[in-house]
Motif scaffolding. Structure first.
Motif, mmCIF file in Angstrom:
data_model
loop_
_atom_site.group_PDB
_atom_site.id
_atom_site.type_symbol
_atom_site.label_atom_id
_atom_site.label_comp_id
_atom_site.label_asym_id
_atom_site.label_seq_id
_atom_site.Cartn_x
_atom_site.Cartn_y
_atom_site.Cartn_z
ATOM 1 N N ILE A 94 10.157 59.798 -19.124
ATOM 2 C CA ILE A 94 8.668 58.734 -18.651
ATOM 3 C C ILE A 94 7.468 59.662 -18.535
ATOM 4 N N VAL A 95 6.886 58.252 -19.117
ATOM 5 C CA VAL A 95 5.319 58.360 -19.498
ATOM 6 C C VAL A 95 4.072 57.790 -18.688
ATOM 7 N N ALA A 96 3.360 59.107 -18.253
ATOM 8 C CA ALA A 96 1.996 58.710 -17.938
ATOM 9 C C ALA A 96 0.775 58.814 -18.269
ATOM 10 N N PRO A 97 -0.318 58.693 -18.097
ATOM 11 C CA PRO A 97 -1.553 59.048 -19.011
ATOM 12 C C PRO A 97 -0.881 60.391 -17.954
ATOM 13 N N SER A 98 -2.531 61.094 -19.121
ATOM 14 C CA SER A 98 -2.266 62.200 -19.017
ATOM 15 C C SER A 98 -3.114 62.924 -17.799
ATOM 16 N N SER A 99 -2.821 64.466 -17.331
ATOM 17 C CA SER A 99 -3.650 64.739 -16.592
ATOM 18 C C SER A 99 -3.753 65.737 -16.612
ATOM 19 N N VAL A 119 -1.169 60.956 -23.472
ATOM 20 C CA VAL A 119 -0.509 61.128 -22.320
ATOM 21 C C VAL A 119 0.294 62.415 -21.820
ATOM 22 N N ASP A 120 1.410 62.459 -20.450
ATOM 23 C CA ASP A 120 1.679 63.116 -20.137
ATOM 24 C C ASP A 120 3.684 62.050 -20.817
ATOM 25 N N TYR A 121 4.333 63.258 -21.226
ATOM 26 C CA TYR A 121 5.802 63.468 -21.664
ATOM 27 C C TYR A 121 6.674 63.955 -20.835
ATOM 28 N N LEU A 122 7.797 63.461 -19.945
ATOM 29 C CA LEU A 122 8.737 64.307 -18.893
ATOM 30 C C LEU A 122 9.886 63.632 -19.536
ATOM 31 N N PHE A 123 11.209 64.194 -19.846
ATOM 32 C CA PHE A 123 12.168 63.483 -20.335
ATOM 33 C C PHE A 123 12.700 64.643 -19.873
ATOM 34 N N GLY A 124 13.953 63.326 -18.895
ATOM 35 C CA GLY A 124 14.607 63.610 -18.500
ATOM 36 C C GLY A 124 16.626 63.913 -19.150
ATOM 37 N N GLN A 125 17.620 64.896 -19.333
ATOM 38 C CA GLN A 125 18.530 64.384 -20.260
ATOM 39 C C GLN A 125 19.357 64.309 -18.973
ATOM 40 N N VAL A 126 20.108 63.033 -19.635
ATOM 41 C CA VAL A 126 21.333 62.805 -17.802
ATOM 42 C C VAL A 126 22.870 63.515 -18.795
ATOM 43 N N ALA A 127 23.588 63.879 -17.303
ATOM 44 C CA ALA A 127 24.515 64.550 -18.338
ATOM 45 C C ALA A 127 25.982 63.016 -17.726
ATOM 46 N N ILE A 128 26.799 63.294 -19.024
ATOM 47 C CA ILE A 128 27.373 62.016 -18.897
ATOM 48 C C ILE A 128 29.171 62.308 -17.484
ATOM 49 N N ASP A 129 29.231 63.294 -17.225
ATOM 50 C CA ASP A 129 30.760 63.193 -16.733
ATOM 51 C C ASP A 129 29.695 63.830 -14.971
ATOM 52 N N LYS A 130 29.013 64.186 -14.963
ATOM 53 C CA LYS A 130 28.231 65.191 -14.015
ATOM 54 C C LYS A 130 27.506 63.834 -13.553
ATOM 55 N N PRO A 131 27.084 64.547 -12.178
ATOM 56 C CA PRO A 131 26.011 63.971 -11.143
ATOM 57 C C PRO A 131 24.549 64.440 -11.615
ATOM 58 N N PHE A 132 24.120 64.524 -12.792
ATOM 59 C CA PHE A 132 23.040 65.555 -13.235
ATOM 60 C C PHE A 132 22.174 65.212 -13.471
ATOM 61 N N VAL A 133 21.215 65.484 -13.385
ATOM 62 C CA VAL A 133 20.105 65.186 -14.991
ATOM 63 C C VAL A 133 19.152 66.846 -14.811
ATOM 64 N N VAL A 172 -3.132 56.858 -36.165
ATOM 65 C CA VAL A 172 -3.551 57.129 -34.724
ATOM 66 C C VAL A 172 -3.255 58.368 -34.783
ATOM 67 N N VAL A 173 -4.138 59.349 -33.915
ATOM 68 C CA VAL A 173 -3.904 60.797 -33.795
ATOM 69 C C VAL A 173 -3.197 60.988 -32.516
ATOM 70 N N VAL A 174 -1.598 61.156 -31.643
ATOM 71 C CA VAL A 174 -1.846 60.964 -30.219
ATOM 72 C C VAL A 174 -1.478 62.010 -29.885
ATOM 73 N N ARG A 175 -2.291 62.547 -28.795
ATOM 74 C CA ARG A 175 -2.240 64.587 -27.640
ATOM 75 C C ARG A 175 -1.310 63.572 -26.904
ATOM 76 N N ILE A 176 -0.291 64.541 -27.019
ATOM 77 C CA ILE A 176 1.087 64.650 -25.482
ATOM 78 C C ILE A 176 1.373 65.451 -25.356
ATOM 79 N N TRP A 177 1.960 65.463 -23.965
ATOM 80 C CA TRP A 177 1.905 66.652 -22.968
ATOM 81 C C TRP A 177 3.120 67.246 -22.901
#
Length: 396
Positions: free
Chosen positions: A73-78, A84-98, A132-137
């Motif tokens: 999930i990417v959003a304008p950085s606060s 930008v703000d960069y949020l990562f979610g690792q989704v489990a394969i066999d469980k209902p879990f992020v 282009v240099v992109v600064r990512i939070w």
């Protein structure tokens, strides 16, 4: 009988490094999924196709491996000074879990290109040709990543001749700088070396006493010596992933390492924290044949590293774990630096199941401890598909 129709959400399916995932702009998510919580997790689980007892992700966008069950999930950085703000979610394969506990270093390579192509960067900053240099939070871990994204004819350059072992085709090179990658006091798991030691004696039931480097840089990682657990460091995926006893052993090492690092209070909690820490084993250089059939010579590398992600041996190397490798190699006395010859390295090339990877880190001693200002590596990224992803309207 009434049926809930599907809804469609703008999305981009991208490869970054040796991973791929589904990318969203925060404002495009369904309203209930725009904030952290159960609705967001359920939405992303349905997008990927988890939990899947068949472990195939047939009914979703996932690829049923830790490298392909990913969401962004990417959003304008606060954050001041960031794009930008960069949020990562690792989704489990066999469980209902992020799992939101860590970053994905590979997909970090795709954030800059995605940000440019999706309107997060002022067009005045984008040259006809150049960089282009992109600064990512990085929101998960609260760290800065600086991406150097190539531009050709005013657009993100995706094709090129940069080759990355573990990726089939060459592409354009994206240079990444992981700034101040080590954990700080007060963060989960404490400082860069949570125990205060470069090497610990880690008691693991059913395994015994192991020498371990417990480091929190890039991502919390437990390093052990390959020889201490019966391996050479030249193993490919099938040697580990086809052995249930081996996988159980590594999970036990990971769980007890996590507890020693202060990431969990009780060993049982490791099952609810699958993404972190990683567990890896190291060995001095040796020749082997990579999964592609490529021959890797001992003289081509500084050391061997194999790492597990989400309970399985990774087919190449996680980008965040590569940061941990580069950081540990820069500090003499860690198991990583010892495997690489016992001295500090400004950069190392290590062998992994798919081939080799080079990573560098800048480290110095300060007030009796170690400080790492940044870790540097190159990856590539490419848009695979863009449009809309669809999920049943009652999925979240």
């Amino acid at each position: 009988m009434t049926h809930v129709p599907q809804i469609k959400i703008p999305a981009v399916y991208m490869r970054g490094g040796t991973s791929k995932g589904v990318f969203f702009r925060l404002q495009d998510l369904p309203e209930a999924a725009q904030v952290p919580g159960e609705a967001r997790d359920n939405f992303l689980l349905r997008v990927i196709g988890s939990p899947d007892p068949y472990a195939k992700h047939i009914d979703g966008m996932g690829g049923a491996t830790s490298s392909t069950s990913k969401t962004v999930i990417v959003a304008p950085s606060s954050r001041p000074g960031h794009d930008v703000d960069y949020l990562f979610g690792q989704v489990a394969i066999d469980k209902p879990f992020v799992d939101w506990s860590g970053n994905c270093g590979n997909l970090s390579a795709a954030i800059g290109p995605y940000a440019i192509a999706n309107g997060f960067i002022d067009p005045a900053r984008i040259p006809d040709n150049g960089t282009v240099v992109v600064r990512i939070w990085q929101v998960n871990i609260g760290k800065t990543i600086v991406a150097h994204v190539p531009i050709a004819d005013g657009q993100v350059q995706e094709t090129g001749d940069f080759e990355l072992d573990g990726v089939t085709f060459p592409a354009a090179e994206v240079q990444l700088e992981f700034m101040d990658p080590a954990a700080e006091e007060g963060e989960g798991g404490g400082a860069m070396f949570p125990t205060g030691n470069l090497v610990d004696d880690l008691e693991v039931p059913g395994v015994g006493m192991l020498k371990a480097t417990l480091i929190n840089a890039g991502i919390p990682t437990v390093f052990v010596n390959a020889a201490d657990i019966g391996y050479t460091g030249t193993e490919l995926q099938d040697a580990i992933n086809g052995d249930p006893k081996a996988l159980a052993m590594f999970e036990t090492i990971r769980a007890y390492g996590a507890m020693r690092m202060g990431l969990i209070a009780h060993v049982e909690e490791a099952a609810r924290r699958q993404h972190t820490p990683k567990v890896a084993f190291v060995a001095p250089p040796a020749a082997y044949t990579a999964s592609s059939g490529k021959q890797v010579e001992a003289g081509d590398i500084d050391l061997l590293v194999r790492a597990l992600s989400m309970g399985k041996l990774h087919h190449a190397m996680m980008g965040t774990a590569a940061v941990a490798i580069g950081t540990a190699a820069a500090i003499p006395g860690t198991l990583v630096s010892l495997a690489a010859g016992g001295r500090a390295h400004e950069a190392v090339r290590f062998g992994h199941p798919s081939g080799t990877l080079r990573v560098g880190a800048e480290a110095r001693q300060e007030d009796g401890g170690w400080v790492v200002t940044k870790a540097v590596m190159s990856r590539s990224a490419r848009v695979l598909m863009e449009g809309w992803v669809r999920v049943p309207g009652d999925a979240f």
